[in-house]
Scaffold this motif. Structure first.
Motif, PDB file in Angstrom:
ATOM      1  N   UNK A   1     -17.090  15.943   4.817  1.00 41.46           N
ATOM      2  CA  UNK A   1     -17.051  14.537   4.384  1.00 41.46           C
ATOM      3  C   UNK A   1     -15.867  14.301   3.452  1.00 41.46           C
ATOM      4  N   UNK A   2     -15.679  15.217   2.498  1.00 45.77           N
ATOM      5  CA  UNK A   2     -14.547  15.072   1.574  1.00 45.77           C
ATOM      6  C   UNK A   2     -13.211  15.179   2.306  1.00 45.77           C
ATOM      7  N   UNK A   3     -13.133  16.070   3.273  1.00 50.17           N
ATOM      8  CA  UNK A   3     -11.898  16.210   4.044  1.00 50.17           C
ATOM      9  C   UNK A   3     -11.568  14.957   4.827  1.00 50.17           C
ATOM     10  N   UNK A   4     -12.561  14.379   5.471  1.00 48.04           N
ATOM     11  CA  UNK A   4     -12.346  13.140   6.230  1.00 48.04           C
ATOM     12  C   UNK A   4     -11.967  12.001   5.284  1.00 48.04           C
ATOM     13  N   UNK A   5     -12.638  11.926   4.135  1.00 48.93           N
ATOM     14  CA  UNK A   5     -12.312  10.874   3.157  1.00 48.93           C
ATOM     15  C   UNK A   5     -10.882  11.028   2.657  1.00 48.93           C
ATOM     16  N   UNK A   6     -10.466  12.264   2.375  1.00 44.26           N
ATOM     17  CA  UNK A   6      -9.093  12.500   1.916  1.00 44.26           C
ATOM     18  C   UNK A   6      -8.097  12.130   3.004  1.00 44.26           C
ATOM     19  N   UNK A   7      -8.419  12.425   4.246  1.00 46.58           N
ATOM     20  CA  UNK A   7      -7.531  12.081   5.358  1.00 46.58           C
ATOM     21  C   UNK A   7      -7.397  10.569   5.489  1.00 46.58           C
ATOM     22  N   UNK A   8      -8.507   9.856   5.371  1.00 49.33           N
ATOM     23  CA  UNK A   8      -8.475   8.395   5.473  1.00 49.33           C
ATOM     24  C   UNK A   8      -7.666   7.801   4.327  1.00 49.33           C
ATOM     25  N   UNK A   9      -7.913   8.276   3.120  1.00 50.64           N
ATOM     26  CA  UNK A   9      -7.167   7.774   1.961  1.00 50.64           C
ATOM     27  C   UNK A   9      -5.685   8.086   2.126  1.00 50.64           C
ATOM     28  N   UNK A  10      -5.364   9.296   2.552  1.00 49.34           N
ATOM     29  CA  UNK A  10      -3.961   9.690   2.744  1.00 49.34           C
ATOM     30  C   UNK A  10      -3.273   8.856   3.806  1.00 49.34           C
ATOM     31  N   UNK A  11      -3.930   8.602   4.909  1.00 50.01           N
ATOM     32  CA  UNK A  11      -3.331   7.803   5.967  1.00 50.01           C
ATOM     33  C   UNK A  11      -3.212   6.326   5.580  1.00 50.01           C
ATOM     34  N   UNK A  12      -4.173   5.806   4.834  1.00 46.89           N
ATOM     35  CA  UNK A  12      -4.103   4.402   4.438  1.00 46.89           C
ATOM     36  C   UNK A  12      -2.983   4.201   3.400  1.00 46.89           C
ATOM     37  N   UNK A  13      -2.747   5.173   2.541  1.00 42.53           N
ATOM     38  CA  UNK A  13      -1.684   5.073   1.556  1.00 42.53           C
ATOM     39  C   UNK A  13      -0.318   5.200   2.199  1.00 42.53           C
TER      40      UNK A  13
END
Length: 96
Positions: free
Chosen positions: A79-91
Motif C-alpha cells: 500500500x505504501x509503495x503504491x501510494x508513493x508511486x502515485x504521489x511521485x507520478x502526480x508530482x
C-alpha cells in the motif's frame, strides 16, 4: 460372458475375439476414468478453491487462525509503495 482379461495378459496372436473385446472394453473404461479425473482436476471451481486455499495458507496461521505478521507487513508495504508511486507520478506531471 466376460473373461476379465486385462490388456497386459492378452496378445493379439493368442487371444480369442471375446478376450480381445473384453480387453478393449477394460482399456476404454480406464481411459474414461482417467479423463473424468482430469476434467475434475481442471474444473474452474476446483481451480478457484485450490487457489483460495493456497492464498489463505500464505496469509493465515494454520494453528491459531490469525494473520501472519509477514503478510501484514507485505500488505502495508504494498500500500505504501503504491501510494508513493502515485504521489511521485502526480508530482512529476505538475513540474512540466
Amino acid at each position: 460372458m466376460t473373461d476379465n482379461v486385462y490388456t497386459s495378459d492378452v496378445t493379439v496372436d493368442s487371444a480369442t475375439p471375446s478376450q480381445l473385446a473384453e480387453s478393449i472394453r477394460l482399456r476404454e473404461e480406464r481411459i474414461a476414468d482417467n479423463i473424468d479425473e482430469l476434467v475434475g482436476r481442471v474444473h474452474p471451481k476446483v481451480l478457484a478453491t485450490r487457489a483460495v486455499n493456497r492464498a489463505k495458507s500464505t496469509v493465515i496461521e494454520e494453528e491459531s487462525g490469525s494473520v501472519k505478521p509477514e503478510a501484514i507487513a507485505l500488505g502495508v508495504g504494498s500500500v505504501l509503495g503504491v501510494a508513493a508511486l502515485i504521489v511521485g507520478l502526480s508530482g512529476r506531471g505538475k513540474r512540466g
